[in-house]
Design a protein around this motif. Structure first.
Motif, PDB file in Angstrom:
ATOM      1  N   PHE A   1       0.837  -1.200   0.000  1.00 48.31           N
ATOM      2  CA  PHE A   1       0.000   0.000   0.000  1.00 48.31           C
ATOM      3  C   PHE A   1       0.872   1.250   0.000  1.00 48.31           C
ATOM      4  CE2 PHE A   1      -2.314   3.402   2.099  1.00 48.31           C
ATOM      5  CZ  PHE A   1      -3.590   3.327   1.554  1.00 48.31           C
ATOM      6  N   MET A   2       1.859   1.293   0.897  1.00 46.29           N
ATOM      7  CA  MET A   2       2.725   2.461   1.009  1.00 46.29           C
ATOM      8  C   MET A   2       3.564   2.659  -0.251  1.00 46.29           C
ATOM      9  SD  MET A   2       1.841   3.787   3.786  1.00 46.29           S
ATOM     10  CE  MET A   2       3.110   5.057   3.885  1.00 46.29           C
ATOM     11  N   LYS A   3       4.048   1.572  -0.816  1.00 52.28           N
ATOM     12  CA  LYS A   3       4.847   1.671  -2.036  1.00 52.28           C
ATOM     13  C   LYS A   3       4.004   2.203  -3.189  1.00 52.28           C
ATOM     14  CE  LYS A   3       7.754  -1.053  -5.190  1.00 52.28           C
ATOM     15  NZ  LYS A   3       8.320  -2.399  -5.479  1.00 52.28           N
ATOM     16  N   LYS A   4       2.750   1.746  -3.262  1.00 51.49           N
ATOM     17  CA  LYS A   4       1.879   2.147  -4.358  1.00 51.49           C
ATOM     18  C   LYS A   4       1.562   3.635  -4.313  1.00 51.49           C
ATOM     19  CE  LYS A   4      -0.697   0.958  -7.924  1.00 51.49           C
ATOM     20  NZ  LYS A   4      -0.111   0.425  -9.173  1.00 51.49           N
ATOM     21  N   ILE A   5       1.360   4.172  -3.113  1.00 50.91           N
ATOM     22  CA  ILE A   5       0.968   5.579  -3.014  1.00 50.91           C
ATOM     23  C   ILE A   5       2.177   6.510  -2.895  1.00 50.91           C
ATOM     24  CG2 ILE A   5      -1.179   4.884  -1.892  1.00 50.91           C
ATOM     25  CD1 ILE A   5      -0.094   6.101   0.704  1.00 50.91           C
ATOM     26  N   SER A   6       3.402   5.952  -2.868  1.00 51.12           N
ATOM     27  CA  SER A   6       4.590   6.771  -2.643  1.00 51.12           C
ATOM     28  C   SER A   6       4.822   7.791  -3.749  1.00 51.12           C
ATOM     29  CB  SER A   6       5.829   5.877  -2.493  1.00 51.12           C
ATOM     30  OG  SER A   6       6.067   5.136  -3.677  1.00 51.12           O
ATOM     31  N   LEU A   7       4.341   7.509  -4.978  1.00 49.83           N
ATOM     32  CA  LEU A   7       4.493   8.470  -6.069  1.00 49.83           C
ATOM     33  C   LEU A   7       3.642   9.713  -5.863  1.00 49.83           C
ATOM     34  CD1 LEU A   7       4.571   6.197  -9.254  1.00 49.83           C
ATOM     35  CD2 LEU A   7       6.474   7.404  -8.186  1.00 49.83           C
ATOM     36  N   CYS A   8       2.570   9.557  -5.090  1.00 46.42           N
ATOM     37  CA  CYS A   8       1.665  10.686  -4.850  1.00 46.42           C
ATOM     38  C   CYS A   8       1.027  10.520  -3.471  1.00 46.42           C
ATOM     39  CB  CYS A   8       0.595  10.744  -5.934  1.00 46.42           C
ATOM     40  SG  CYS A   8      -0.467  12.200  -5.869  1.00 46.42           S
ATOM     41  N   PRO A   9       1.799  10.750  -2.396  1.00 45.69           N
ATOM     42  CA  PRO A   9       1.281  10.537  -1.042  1.00 45.69           C
ATOM     43  C   PRO A   9       0.101  11.434  -0.693  1.00 45.69           C
ATOM     44  CG  PRO A   9       3.678  10.761  -1.050  1.00 45.69           C
ATOM     45  CD  PRO A   9       3.198  11.187  -2.394  1.00 45.69           C
ATOM     46  N   GLN A  10      -0.050  12.556  -1.409  1.00 43.16           N
ATOM     47  CA  GLN A  10      -1.125  13.498  -1.084  1.00 43.16           C
ATOM     48  C   GLN A  10      -2.469  13.119  -1.682  1.00 43.16           C
ATOM     49  OE1 GLN A  10       1.451  13.986  -3.069  1.00 43.16           O
ATOM     50  NE2 GLN A  10       1.133  15.573  -4.618  1.00 43.16           N
ATOM     51  N   GLN A  11      -2.548  12.005  -2.382  1.00 43.65           N
ATOM     52  CA  GLN A  11      -3.830  11.584  -2.967  1.00 43.65           C
ATOM     53  C   GLN A  11      -4.857  11.350  -1.871  1.00 43.65           C
ATOM     54  OE1 GLN A  11      -3.662   7.141  -4.275  1.00 43.65           O
ATOM     55  NE2 GLN A  11      -1.546   7.845  -4.397  1.00 43.65           N
ATOM     56  N   ILE A  12      -6.040  11.877  -2.080  1.00 49.66           N
ATOM     57  CA  ILE A  12      -7.107  11.700  -1.098  1.00 49.66           C
ATOM     58  C   ILE A  12      -8.162  10.719  -1.591  1.00 49.66           C
ATOM     59  CG2 ILE A  12      -6.778  13.995  -0.115  1.00 49.66           C
ATOM     60  CD1 ILE A  12      -9.252  14.918  -1.691  1.00 49.66           C
ATOM     61  N   LEU A  13      -8.092  10.359  -2.870  1.00 49.41           N
ATOM     62  CA  LEU A  13      -9.097   9.473  -3.451  1.00 49.41           C
ATOM     63  C   LEU A  13      -8.486   8.741  -4.639  1.00 49.41           C
ATOM     64  CD1 LEU A  13     -12.784  10.521  -4.120  1.00 49.41           C
ATOM     65  CD2 LEU A  13     -11.498   9.354  -5.903  1.00 49.41           C
ATOM     66  N   ARG A  14      -8.822   7.465  -4.774  1.00 49.70           N
ATOM     67  CA  ARG A  14      -8.426   6.665  -5.934  1.00 49.70           C
ATOM     68  C   ARG A  14      -9.695   6.167  -6.614  1.00 49.70           C
ATOM     69  NH1 ARG A  14      -3.164   4.717  -6.188  1.00 49.70           N
ATOM     70  NH2 ARG A  14      -3.838   2.939  -7.457  1.00 49.70           N
ATOM     71  N   TYR A  15      -9.785   6.396  -7.918  1.00 53.51           N
ATOM     72  CA  TYR A  15     -10.959   5.984  -8.678  1.00 53.51           C
ATOM     73  C   TYR A  15     -10.533   4.995  -9.750  1.00 53.51           C
ATOM     74  CZ  TYR A  15     -15.313   6.146 -11.309  1.00 53.51           C
ATOM     75  OH  TYR A  15     -16.493   5.804 -11.932  1.00 53.51           O
ATOM     76  N   SER A  16     -11.161   3.809  -9.755  1.00 56.68           N
ATOM     77  CA  SER A  16     -10.856   2.802 -10.763  1.00 56.68           C
ATOM     78  C   SER A  16     -12.073   1.890 -10.907  1.00 56.68           C
ATOM     79  CB  SER A  16      -9.614   1.985 -10.372  1.00 56.68           C
ATOM     80  OG  SER A  16      -9.286   1.035 -11.359  1.00 56.68           O
ATOM     81  N   HIS A  17     -13.070   2.355 -11.637  1.00 63.25           N
ATOM     82  CA  HIS A  17     -14.314   1.602 -11.780  1.00 63.25           C
ATOM     83  C   HIS A  17     -14.035   0.238 -12.413  1.00 63.25           C
ATOM     84  CE1 HIS A  17     -18.239   0.449 -13.540  1.00 63.25           C
ATOM     85  NE2 HIS A  17     -18.729   1.069 -12.474  1.00 63.25           N
ATOM     86  N   GLY A  18     -14.371  -0.825 -11.694  1.00 60.78           N
ATOM     87  CA  GLY A  18     -14.130  -2.178 -12.166  1.00 60.78           C
ATOM     88  C   GLY A  18     -12.694  -2.636 -11.980  1.00 60.78           C
ATOM     89  N   GLY A  19     -11.875  -1.817 -11.337  1.00 64.28           N
ATOM     90  CA  GLY A  19     -10.484  -2.183 -11.095  1.00 64.28           C
ATOM     91  C   GLY A  19     -10.317  -2.913  -9.770  1.00 64.28           C
TER      92      GLY A  19
END
Length: 356
Positions: free
Chosen positions: A243-261
């Protein structure tokens, strides 16, 4: 089939109601919900304590090939006793036919760009004339398509919002625009970091010195390893590390959207999650993952006018699963109807327990 592209929501400028007017086409956090025309305005209540829920996030997310505008509104209980529980969150999906959507008034020139890119149809979304950019949300049709009936709907919406604010002392959070970036656009930064590390290793080999080791101050060769082991012992979880590695490119993201992902879990999900994600309460069909709220959002959830709401709203991630078919029964002659409740699954932050 390629996996859906993840879109990241970032906190943009604060939405000042004296300067900006939001609508159901706006992506935002906090404030009062902007319902589509003719949708029910009844505020949801906590499934645990019965208190009215605070509006947390509004996402405009039409689906490709659908004639409907589509919104998701997420609400949460601000009571400390209800924090971190799935049954104290509510996700409502609303839809309305395109011709019924109100036109948005031109925002002031200084309004921040918060264009919505949640869906494949984003490339078709128009830009308002005289708006100087997105101005807090992507429009689907040109301004003149709304007409006089659109102006009437906007006035009706504002009246409904005032009525909502007066009911039951509904908690209201500070309002911010949400801007969007594609996660794939950040891959270039990851390549740059990889290149920098490669150059560093070449320098270390050529000069016969380990730069990373010298950061510990004493030149000891085990300092970095010790730090790594402490971090690993603290979290002790491969899921959290991913989880931490995945968001490390953009730690300030407040929402992830991936319909059907695929969702990004912060801790090991229950083995029976597929059973826990209930069928759609409207049509009985299966649900699919659509979006999740991220830890960076927690610090932004503050009460409007200095209210102390942020201390009670804590979570690691909130995952939202919606009807795979996005079923909808339009109201008679209105093109809209009562919002459909979707499924929320809350995971707490593994580090929260360190501060209890």
């Amino acid at each position: 089939m390629a996996a859906p592209t993840a879109l990241l929501g970032l906190c943009d400028a604060e939405l000042d109601s004296k300067r900006h007017r939001s609508s159901c086409l706006t992506n935002k956090l906090g404030g009062a919900p902007d319902w589509p025309p003719h949708a029910s305005r009844t505020p949801p209540r906590c499934g645990r304590c019965g208190a009215p829920l605070a509006h947390v996030v509004q996402v405009y997310c039409p689906l490709q090939g659908s004639p409907y505008h589509r919104n998701l509104h997420l609400f949460a209980c601000t009571s400390a006793a209800c924090s971190g529980r799935s049954d104290t969150w509510t996700a409502l999906r609303s839809q309305s036919l395109e011709e019924r959507t109100p036109s948005r008034p031109d925002p002031p020139q200084e309004a921040p760009l918060a264009a919505t890119d949640w869906c494949d149809t984003a490339d078709d979304w128009g830009v308002e004339e005289g708006g100087g950019g997105g101005g807090g949300g992507g429009g689907v049709k040109e301004e003149e398509e709304g007409g006089a009936s659109g102006e009437f709907d906007v006035s009706s919406q504002l009246q409904d919002l005032r009525l909502l604010d007066s009911q039951d002392d509904v908690p209201v959070l500070r309002e911010f625009f949400i801007s969007v970036v594609e996660e794939s656009d950040l891959c270039g930064e990851e390549d740059d970091l990889h290149h920098a590390r490669k150059l560093l290793k070449e320098y270390e080999r050529r000069e016969g010195v380990a730069v990373g080791e010298l950061e510990d101050g004493d030149g000891g060769g085990d300092g970095g390893k010790e730090k790594y082991e402490k971090t690993r012992a603290r979290h002790g979880d491969a899921v959290f590390s991913r989880f931490m590695k995945k968001i490390s490119l953009c730690p300030q993201q407040i929402l992830r959207y991936s319909h059907g992902g695929k969702p990004l879990f912060i801790s090991e999900p229950p083995a029976d999650l597929d059973r826990l994600v209930t069928a759609c309460g409207s049509c009985g069909g299966t649900r699919t993952f659509e979006l999740q709220l991220m830890p960076a959002l927690v610090s932004l959830l503050r009460g409007k006018d200095g209210g102390g709401v942020e201390a009670e709203l804590e979570f690691g991630t909130v995952l939202v699963y919606t009807c795979r078919d996005s079923c909808w029964t339009a109201g008679s002659g209105s093109g809209s109807g009562s919002p459909v409740e979707e499924f929320c699954f809350v995971q707490t932050d593994p580090d929260q327990q360190l501060f209890k």
